[in-house]
Design an enzyme around this catalytic site. Structure first.
Site, PDB file in Angstrom:
ATOM      1  N   ASP A 100       9.578   3.176   0.531  1.00 13.65           N
ATOM      2  CA  ASP A 100       9.223   1.958  -0.209  1.00 13.65           C
ATOM      3  C   ASP A 100       8.708   2.375  -1.587  1.00 13.65           C
ATOM      4  O   ASP A 100       7.529   2.695  -1.742  1.00 13.65           O
ATOM      5  CB  ASP A 100       8.153   1.190   0.562  1.00 13.65           C
ATOM      6  CG  ASP A 100       7.757  -0.128  -0.090  1.00 13.65           C
ATOM      7  OD1 ASP A 100       8.047  -0.325  -1.281  1.00 13.65           O
ATOM      8  OD2 ASP A 100       7.137  -0.947   0.603  1.00 13.65           O
ATOM      9  N   HIS A 103      11.172  -8.629   0.793  1.00 13.88           N
ATOM     10  CA  HIS A 103      10.845  -7.339   0.199  1.00 13.88           C
ATOM     11  C   HIS A 103      12.077  -6.442   0.237  1.00 13.88           C
ATOM     12  O   HIS A 103      12.998  -6.680   1.028  1.00 13.88           O
ATOM     13  CB  HIS A 103       9.685  -6.692   0.962  1.00 13.88           C
ATOM     14  CG  HIS A 103       9.117  -5.484   0.297  1.00 13.88           C
ATOM     15  ND1 HIS A 103       8.687  -5.484  -1.007  1.00 13.88           N
ATOM     16  CD2 HIS A 103       8.916  -4.222   0.758  1.00 13.88           C
ATOM     17  CE1 HIS A 103       8.240  -4.284  -1.315  1.00 13.88           C
ATOM     18  NE2 HIS A 103       8.368  -3.504  -0.260  1.00 13.88           N
ATOM     19  N   CYS A 111      10.144  -5.657  -6.464  1.00 16.51           N
ATOM     20  CA  CYS A 111      10.579  -4.664  -5.479  1.00 16.51           C
ATOM     21  C   CYS A 111      12.068  -4.352  -5.568  1.00 16.51           C
ATOM     22  O   CYS A 111      12.466  -3.196  -5.427  1.00 16.51           O
ATOM     23  CB  CYS A 111      10.198  -5.110  -4.067  1.00 16.51           C
ATOM     24  SG  CYS A 111      10.890  -6.704  -3.572  1.00 16.51           S
TER      25      CYS A 111
END
Length: 125
Positions: free
Chosen positions: A77, A61, A18
């Protein structure tokens, strides 16, 4: 990839975690003149019934916020290809991962020790 992998390397590899997707997205946004910042946080561990867990659940994250003059900061995201919602718990934001590292420190001693970390995020009633 590793914590010190640069965005250009992750882009060349066409894979990563991520933080890599966030760093590549930030570089692309800044490259076309958009203000963008790195966000660190967590994802809800238990998805709604019938939905898969998002990538990054059960760990820290990273995602991105870009500045839109008429709307303010828009959170995206890139790892999960979605607009950030209530399943994302924000901890900090900065220019890049180095600004918002969730843990920093020094371990002194002999031998090797590899920390194992897991996170469970649940909604409060």
């Amino acid at each position: 990839t590793r914590v010190d992998t640069r965005a250009v390397e992750a882009f060349r590899l066409r894979r990563g975690v991520c933080q890599d997707f966030a760093q590549v997205f930030i570089a692309a946004c800044r490259g076309i003149g958009l203000a963008a910042r790195y966000v660190s946080g967590y994802l809800l561990t238990q998805p709604p019934p019938g939905q898969p867990k998002l990538i990054g659940a059960d760990a820290s994250h990273a995602w991105v916020e870009i500045w839109c003059p008429r709307q303010g900061w828009l959170a995206l995201d890139p790892t999960n290809n979605l607009v950030v919602g209530q399943d994302h718990a924000l901890l900090a934001w900065g220019r890049d991962q180095a600004d918002v590292a969730p843990l920093r420190g020094v371990i002194r001693g002999g031998g090797q020790a590899w920390p194992q970390v897991s996170v469970t995020v649940t909604a409060l009633p």
